[in-house]
Scaffold this motif. Structure first.
Motif, short mmCIF file in Angstrom:
data_model
loop_
_atom_site.label_atom_id
_atom_site.label_comp_id
_atom_site.label_asym_id
_atom_site.label_seq_id
_atom_site.Cartn_x
_atom_site.Cartn_y
_atom_site.Cartn_z
N LYS A 37 0.83 -1.21 0.00
CA LYS A 37 0.00 0.00 0.00
C LYS A 37 0.87 1.26 0.00
N GLU A 38 1.87 1.29 0.88
CA GLU A 38 2.72 2.48 0.99
C GLU A 38 3.51 2.74 -0.30
N GLY A 40 2.56 1.74 -3.27
CA GLY A 40 1.63 1.92 -4.38
C GLY A 40 1.74 0.84 -5.45
N ASP A 42 0.79 -2.41 -7.79
CA ASP A 42 -0.38 -3.07 -8.33
C ASP A 42 -0.24 -4.59 -8.09
N ARG A 68 9.57 -0.64 -3.01
CA ARG A 68 9.89 0.63 -3.70
C ARG A 68 10.81 0.39 -4.90
N LYS A 71 8.68 -0.82 -7.73
CA LYS A 71 7.90 0.29 -8.28
C LYS A 71 8.77 1.15 -9.20
#
Length: 77
Positions: A37-38, A40, A42, A68, A71
């Protein structure tokens, strides 16, 4: 909740063999959910995170850093 979780602790249910302990599994899932969640992520990125975590003890910040990185990699591609 402990800072680190092992994704493959020995099963102490009396059945023998190895399996995640329920409390460790719940702790690990919560930490992964929070990191996803933190950062982001998918669903595809979440799967990448899961694949990279392995079976070592990891704290939340280690999980979040991997999330991270995933991402950032996907944004660069």
């Amino acid at each position: 909740m402990t800072d680190k979780v092992n994704f493959d602790d020995e099963d102490d249910s009396g059945r023998g063999g190895y399996a995640p302990k329920k409390e460790n599994q719940q702790s690990a899932k919560q930490k992964v959910d929070n990191a996803v969640k933190e950062a982001g992520l998918d669903e595809r990125q979440r799967r990448k995170l899961h694949d990279q975590l392995g079976q070592d003890y990891m704290d939340y910040h280690e999980i979040l850093e991997i999330a991270r990185q995933i991402k950032r990699q996907d944004e660069e591609d």
